[in-house]
Design a protein around this motif. Structure first.
Motif, mmCIF file in Angstrom:
data_model
loop_
_atom_site.group_PDB
_atom_site.id
_atom_site.type_symbol
_atom_site.label_atom_id
_atom_site.label_comp_id
_atom_site.label_asym_id
_atom_site.label_seq_id
_atom_site.Cartn_x
_atom_site.Cartn_y
_atom_site.Cartn_z
ATOM 1 N N SER A 1 0.825 -1.208 0.000
ATOM 2 C CA SER A 1 0.000 0.000 0.000
ATOM 3 C C SER A 1 0.857 1.256 0.000
ATOM 4 C CB SER A 1 -0.932 0.001 1.214
ATOM 5 O OG SER A 1 -0.173 -0.080 2.425
ATOM 6 N N GLN B 1 4.353 5.533 -5.576
ATOM 7 C CA GLN B 1 4.325 5.513 -7.032
ATOM 8 C C GLN B 1 3.338 6.543 -7.577
ATOM 9 O OE1 GLN B 1 4.133 0.894 -7.302
ATOM 10 N NE2 GLN B 1 4.816 1.591 -9.301
ATOM 11 N N THR B 2 2.179 6.642 -6.960
ATOM 12 C CA THR B 2 1.169 7.599 -7.414
ATOM 13 C C THR B 2 1.642 9.028 -7.234
ATOM 14 O OG1 THR B 2 -0.581 6.036 -6.798
ATOM 15 C CG2 THR B 2 -1.218 8.332 -7.147
ATOM 16 N N VAL B 3 2.282 9.295 -6.105
ATOM 17 C CA VAL B 3 2.737 10.662 -5.802
ATOM 18 C C VAL B 3 3.809 11.106 -6.790
ATOM 19 C CG1 VAL B 3 3.972 12.076 -4.115
ATOM 20 C CG2 VAL B 3 2.116 10.576 -3.370
ATOM 21 N N GLY C 1 8.956 10.072 -12.173
ATOM 22 C CA GLY C 1 7.941 9.061 -11.895
ATOM 23 C C GLY C 1 7.563 8.249 -13.119
ATOM 24 N N TYR D 1 4.387 9.841 -9.762
ATOM 25 C CA TYR D 1 3.949 9.734 -11.150
ATOM 26 C C TYR D 1 3.001 10.861 -11.534
ATOM 27 C CZ TYR D 1 2.039 7.614 -15.404
ATOM 28 O OH TYR D 1 1.665 7.376 -16.691
ATOM 29 N N ALA D 2 2.274 11.423 -10.563
ATOM 30 C CA ALA D 2 1.263 12.451 -10.832
ATOM 31 C C ALA D 2 1.823 13.692 -11.547
ATOM 32 C CB ALA D 2 0.572 12.854 -9.534
ATOM 33 N N LYS E 1 2.449 1.668 -3.464
ATOM 34 C CA LYS E 1 1.525 2.221 -4.451
ATOM 35 C C LYS E 1 1.305 3.708 -4.225
ATOM 36 C CE LYS E 1 -1.005 -2.054 -5.358
ATOM 37 N NZ LYS E 1 -2.323 -2.736 -5.285
ATOM 38 N N PHE E 2 1.257 4.110 -2.951
ATOM 39 C CA PHE E 2 1.078 5.534 -2.648
ATOM 40 C C PHE E 2 2.260 6.349 -3.160
ATOM 41 C CE2 PHE E 2 2.065 9.019 0.312
ATOM 42 C CZ PHE E 2 0.940 9.812 0.112
#
Length: 319
Positions: free
Chosen positions: A123, A129-131, A193, A133-134, A126-127
């Motif tokens: 979890s 990666q999202t931060v 990212g 990549y955004a 994934k958090f």
């Protein structure tokens, strides 16, 4: 079997070769070729057809006379560019910005991908990666606007912090010395990212048995990274490095142009912005085309040279 085999009698032994129909494979897999058709048309229309206009680099182009009606001048525009007073300044600015971006920007996604690959919490992974990549989805215009807001000498949070610590406000966006650091750091923040995804995919293909064997031999995480992860993704690193070095002269025009001002012009004047200035603002179409063609030729030479060197050193190459 008649008509299906061919016996080569010129060799010592009979060699049987299946007779292949020229279009047999195309007919069999025609659906796949239909999928490729839009891409082929796209490249023909937007990549190859515009090459017709490259000839104006060797002409004194006049819009009223058209491409064919304009007078040939040979390599005159190239000579004018090479002999211009700011030729070496533009080349130095372009190469400095490119090499520094590559030096600091290329290793960043590799390091982050390896760190994410070692994370145990899915979890949290994934958090993160999202931060990271955004920012890739933020447009260049918005990015430069954010830089202007955060680095404003009057209302920017960065200068407020500098003032609170006892310093004086800094004109970041107007200082020629700050153009390259801001360009490079903002590029790393925005694109790292996205590039990390490629290396994470390569790391996902590493055989787990290699890590198990290394663990049995007493290797810690650091040693497994050096001896298992990095060698496994080395072909991917080499391919991306070849592409990056081949585009060393192709710096993004949009961000450099939006960040450019009269005060930082000394370091922000690079080939793409120079082509825009001469071609669009001053309507010197033939001269700007010659500069752009020179830039493209340098990139072609670089990508062939780097690919050849990489093939000799690592046996990994684009072709």
């Amino acid at each position: 079997m008649k008509g299906r085999i061919h016996v080569n009698s010129t060799t010592s032994g009979a060699v049987i070769k299946p007779k292949r129909k020229r279009w047999g494979r195309v007919k069999r897999d025609y659906e796949l070729y239909l999928f490729l058709l839009p891409i082929i048309i796209l490249y023909l229309v937007f990549k190859y057809y515009p090459m017709y206009g490259v000839q104006i680099a060797f002409k004194d182009f006049s819009p009223s006379q058209g491409i064919w009606g304009s007078e040939w001048v040979g390599f005159q525009h190239f000579a004018d560019f090479f002999n211009s007073y700011n030729f070496w300044t533009i080349i130095k600015n372009t190469l400095s910005l490119s090499f520094l971006s590559l030096l600091f920007g290329f290793p960043a996604p590799i390091i982050i991908a390896i760190m994410l690959n070692q994370m145990m919490g899915k979890s949290y992974k994934k958090f993160v990666q999202t931060v990271i990549y955004a920012p890739h989805f933020i447009s260049t215009v918005v990015l430069v606007g954010m830089l202007n807001v955060f680095l404003s000498p009057n209302s920017g949070i960065v200068n407020h912090l500098i003032t609170w610590l006892g310093g004086n406000p800094i004109l970041f966006m107007a200082d020629a010395g700050w153009f390259r650091p801001l360009y490079i750091l903002s590029g790393i923040w925005q694109e790292t990212g996205f590039a990390t995804i490629i290396y994470l995919a390569a790391l996902a293909g590493v055989n787990p048995e290699l890590h198990e064997a290394a663990t049995m031999d007493g290797a810690n995480k650091w040693k497994r990274i050096l001896n298992v992860d990095i060698p496994s993704i080395l072909p991917t690193i080499v391919i991306l490095l070849i592409l990056a070095l081949g585009n060393i002269m192709s710096i993004g025009f949009e961000k450099a142009f939006l960040m450019q001002s009269d005060l930082n012009y000394a370091t922000s004047n690079i080939i793409p912005t120079y082509v825009y200035e001469m071609g669009i603002q001053k309507a010197q179409y033939s001269f700007s085309t010659a500069v752009g063609l020179f830039n493209s030729l340098i990139n072609i030479i670089l990508i062939f040279t780097v690919n050849r060197i990489a093939k000799k050193l690592t046996e990994t190459s684009l072709w």
